[in-house]
Write a protein that holds these residues in place. Structure first.
Motif, PDB file in Angstrom:
ATOM      1  N   GLU A  29       2.136   1.537  -3.143  1.00  0.00           N
ATOM      2  CA  GLU A  29       1.079   2.084  -3.579  1.00  0.00           C
ATOM      3  C   GLU A  29       0.963   3.522  -3.898  1.00  0.00           C
ATOM      4  O   GLU A  29       0.941   4.116  -4.823  1.00  0.00           O
ATOM      5  N   LYS A  74       1.471  -2.958 -13.711  1.00  0.00           N
ATOM      6  CA  LYS A  74       0.273  -3.435 -14.463  1.00  0.00           C
ATOM      7  C   LYS A  74      -0.850  -3.141 -13.811  1.00  0.00           C
ATOM      8  O   LYS A  74      -1.540  -3.071 -15.290  1.00  0.00           O
ATOM      9  N   ASN A  75      -0.836  -2.964 -12.950  1.00  0.00           N
ATOM     10  CA  ASN A  75      -2.598  -2.425 -12.276  1.00  0.00           C
ATOM     11  C   ASN A  75      -2.586  -1.168 -12.695  1.00  0.00           C
ATOM     12  O   ASN A  75      -3.646  -1.121 -13.084  1.00  0.00           O
ATOM     13  N   HIS A  76      -1.783  -0.196 -12.767  1.00  0.00           N
ATOM     14  CA  HIS A  76      -2.418   1.477 -13.324  1.00  0.00           C
ATOM     15  C   HIS A  76      -1.723   0.531 -15.765  1.00  0.00           C
ATOM     16  O   HIS A  76      -2.052   2.108 -16.164  1.00  0.00           O
ATOM     17  N   ALA A  77      -2.142   0.216 -15.600  1.00  0.00           N
ATOM     18  CA  ALA A  77      -2.161  -0.176 -17.270  1.00  0.00           C
ATOM     19  C   ALA A  77      -1.450   0.672 -17.919  1.00  0.00           C
ATOM     20  O   ALA A  77      -1.120   1.552 -19.060  1.00  0.00           O
ATOM     21  N   TYR A  85       5.931  -5.648 -18.950  1.00  0.00           N
ATOM     22  CA  TYR A  85       6.021  -4.181 -17.962  1.00  0.00           C
ATOM     23  C   TYR A  85       7.648  -4.548 -17.642  1.00  0.00           C
ATOM     24  O   TYR A  85       8.030  -3.409 -17.062  1.00  0.00           O
ATOM     25  N   ASP A 103       4.323  -4.624 -11.058  1.00  0.00           N
ATOM     26  CA  ASP A 103       3.512  -4.957 -10.565  1.00  0.00           C
ATOM     27  C   ASP A 103       2.135  -3.570 -11.078  1.00  0.00           C
ATOM     28  O   ASP A 103       1.128  -3.481 -10.762  1.00  0.00           O
ATOM     29  N   PHE A 104       3.111  -2.330  -9.653  1.00  0.00           N
ATOM     30  CA  PHE A 104       2.924  -1.206 -10.324  1.00  0.00           C
ATOM     31  C   PHE A 104       2.017  -1.039 -11.757  1.00  0.00           C
ATOM     32  O   PHE A 104       0.822  -0.453 -11.734  1.00  0.00           O
ATOM     33  N   ASP A 114       1.058  -0.969   0.177  1.00  0.00           N
ATOM     34  CA  ASP A 114       0.095  -0.279   0.077  1.00  0.00           C
ATOM     35  C   ASP A 114       0.790   1.245   0.257  1.00  0.00           C
ATOM     36  O   ASP A 114       0.310   2.066  -0.984  1.00  0.00           O
ATOM     37  N   LYS A 170       7.361 -14.185 -10.474  1.00  0.00           N
ATOM     38  CA  LYS A 170       6.601 -12.854 -10.604  1.00  0.00           C
ATOM     39  C   LYS A 170       7.800 -11.773 -11.644  1.00  0.00           C
ATOM     40  O   LYS A 170       6.508 -11.487 -12.843  1.00  0.00           O
TER      41      LYS A 170
END
Lengths: 353, 353
Positions: B243, B274-277, B300, B271-272, B240, B291
């Motif tokens: 993020e 990816k989550n935010h495309a 990514y 991952d960040f 978090d 991973k």
DNA sequence: CTGTTAGCGCGTTCAA
DNA sequence: TTGAACGCGCTAACAG
């Protein structure tokens, strides 16, 4: 998982039979009563028996002969590495009574290859490792090997559906793709590319180069628009002619600042550059020949794609050994890693430990 | 070179002594008269004797215990690979009666490491393999090992001059240098770089990251002038918080389009993204964690530097085995190759055959 | 100091 | 169909 090591005697004791019977069950040699078989099977299911490799090696009486049909070589070149890998395997498996014979041929010489195949098919071998340099001679040889049920593996080049136990080599298309990606990573609009091609024809080597080129072009199409691409054909050996050709080319095309060679002979270009105290922005080629490595360290070659020749030789012999000596199934294709070597990581590179 | 295999009996016959005497000479076990010694020596000089490894293995009566002090792991992470390499070696050398014990600790947890070291020093081992995560506990352990003359190897991290039999790992400085070279290959004026740093302190892991960073910066200084460099500190676990930090950072610095992570945790950034495309132009990190590999395949992460964790584990055990079982000298530093992995060659990559 | 000998675990007889 | 016995090459213990 316990480390307790069971021996055949242990199993015999547990099953209430003799060691000989256990051995018969283990090797499916028959002549075992249902009752004994069941008893032994039961014990085997319960424990984790792994035979002692040393005892197997020591007791082995059978002798095997493997024939390797590979190009002759000089110190430091590609096939020298393959040879070293084979020799490594030979030493490692020597105690299994495997004798390795070589039938070497002149690389790229069809007659010499044919000769080698002929000799190999006359000789009696338990397995064959070969670099199928020429298609027809190879198929001829395979016909004979197949009637004799002699397994064979291909290294470096492949002939698909020829019935090889295993093919060991690189994915040529992808290695070409990667070469383009690496080479053109700092491409800027207006720069030009030159492909240094070869004039050999119809050989599996040519097919391999073609695939690499396909992969290379595929990357360019996907990623780089309207790139000016030149082609220069180099001779394998005629240095003077190459000197002339390259001299003229670079004079006329000063913007051709990226170069790619799809075989080991990138040193032909590297040497030219060195002699003229000149460097391209990027020059990429294949294989870690001593000459190539040296030129890369000096900055004339920017990247080399490695395909683990030594590992290929080693894996080839090992695959034959697993199959012939240990009767094990082997995978039908073993792709080698596509190693990306640059000046900075070349010193740490090695194939074996 | 002939393939004729000489046995101790052969030598005994040729030298006119008994097998026992030959054995004494071969193993320098003394109690041999000058005359006998000379006779055996003469024969040995003339032939190429190589003992049969299977017979050695079979006759070996001694049992060995190796203790491996390595971080605990979960499937697919770095230390899992190390473990697999160790296990591979264990199987390969099982017949030499080598038992492997693990003293695992929580990675990055000094108390847990200390606990593992303590247990290891209480236990009696013939050799120790360890990843020296914390300096003081390690030195404490080494003191005890040295008084007991128990050899040890370091993997992954090194503590110089600590008396290790061998250090197995990468040249961190150069791997950082290479990371920069790869990452910044398509750098264009005006683009910015962000270094994702870690907040661990004083551990050998930190030292390793520092060296990588040094190498990285060295490349930048040599090759790229006035580059704007940002630094972002990521937390190991607090997703978090990361993020938040990353979100703010990328919003405020849209030109920070190159990113580098000097440890395995590049997936935090991947991952960040990816989550935010979102994608950076280039993002590089270390180690082929599942991973990381997945994120690289999806685009990514652009490049991963591999350091052969499995091979490190394998080489570690093997070095101990050579030294303890075969009394062989081993090299004091074994640098691993610096593997450059990208989306295209990752599928062909493997550590073992 | 030196030769002899008894295993190590397995494969392979050979006799029962 | 089975078990017993030998030997592969080497190490280590033992008896001279």
């Amino acid at each position: 998982m316990t480390d307790k090591k069971y021996t055949i005697k242990d199993i015999a004791r547990l099953a209430g039979v003799s060691a000989g019977t256990v051995d018969r069950v283990l090797h499916k040699r028959g002549d075992v009563s249902i009752k004994s078989f069941e008893k032994v099977k039961k014990v085997l299911d319960e424990i984790d028996y792994e035979p002692n490799v040393f005892a197997i090696g020591l007791a082995a009486k059978k002798h095997y002969t493997f024939i390797c049909i590979v190009p002759d070589f000089i110190e430091g070149d590609y096939w020298h590495s393959v040879y070293l890998g084979i020799e490594r395997a030979r030493k490692e498996f020597r105690s299994f009574n495997i004798e390795i014979k070589y039938q070497m041929f002149q690389h790229g010489n069809p007659d010499s290859f044919w000769e080698a195949c002929k000799k190999a098919s006359e000789d009696s071998a338990d397995a064959v490792l070969l670099a199928p340099n020429f298609r027809e001679s190879t198929l001829e040889l395979l016909k004979i090997l197949k009637t004799k049920h002699v397994p064979f593996v291909f290294i470096d080049f492949n002939i698909e559906d020829a019935g090889a136990l295993e093919y060991i080599g690189q994915d040529s298309f992808l290695s070409g793709f990667i070469a383009a990606k690496i080479l053109m990573s700092d491409y800027k609009q207006g720069e030009e590319l030159v492909l240094f091609l070869s004039d050999t024809k119809d050989s599996p080597a040519e097919i391999q180069m073609k695939r690499r080129l396909d992969g290379f072009m595929h990357y360019l199409h996907q990623n780089i628009g309207d790139l000016k691409i030149h082609e220069v054909v180099l001779d394998k050996v005629d240095v003077d002619r190459n000197e002339l050709v390259l001299g003229r080319f670079f004079q006329q095309n000063p913007d051709a600042t990226y170069g790619a060679v799809f075989n080991s002979r990138v040193y032909l270009v590297g040497d030219f550059l060195k002699n003229h105290a000149s460097k391209m922005k990027g020059l990429i080629g294949y294989d870690l020949l001593e000459k190539n490595v040296e030129l890369m360290k000096q900055g004339y070659i920017s990247c080399l794609i490695g395909q683990r020749p030594g590992l290929q030789g080693y894996c080839g012999v090992r695959a034959l050994c697993s199959n012939v000596v240990f009767k094990k199934q082997v995978q039908d294709t073993r792709y080698m890693p596509i190693d990306i070597l640059i000046k900075e990581n070349i010193d740490f590179y090695f194939e074996f430990v």
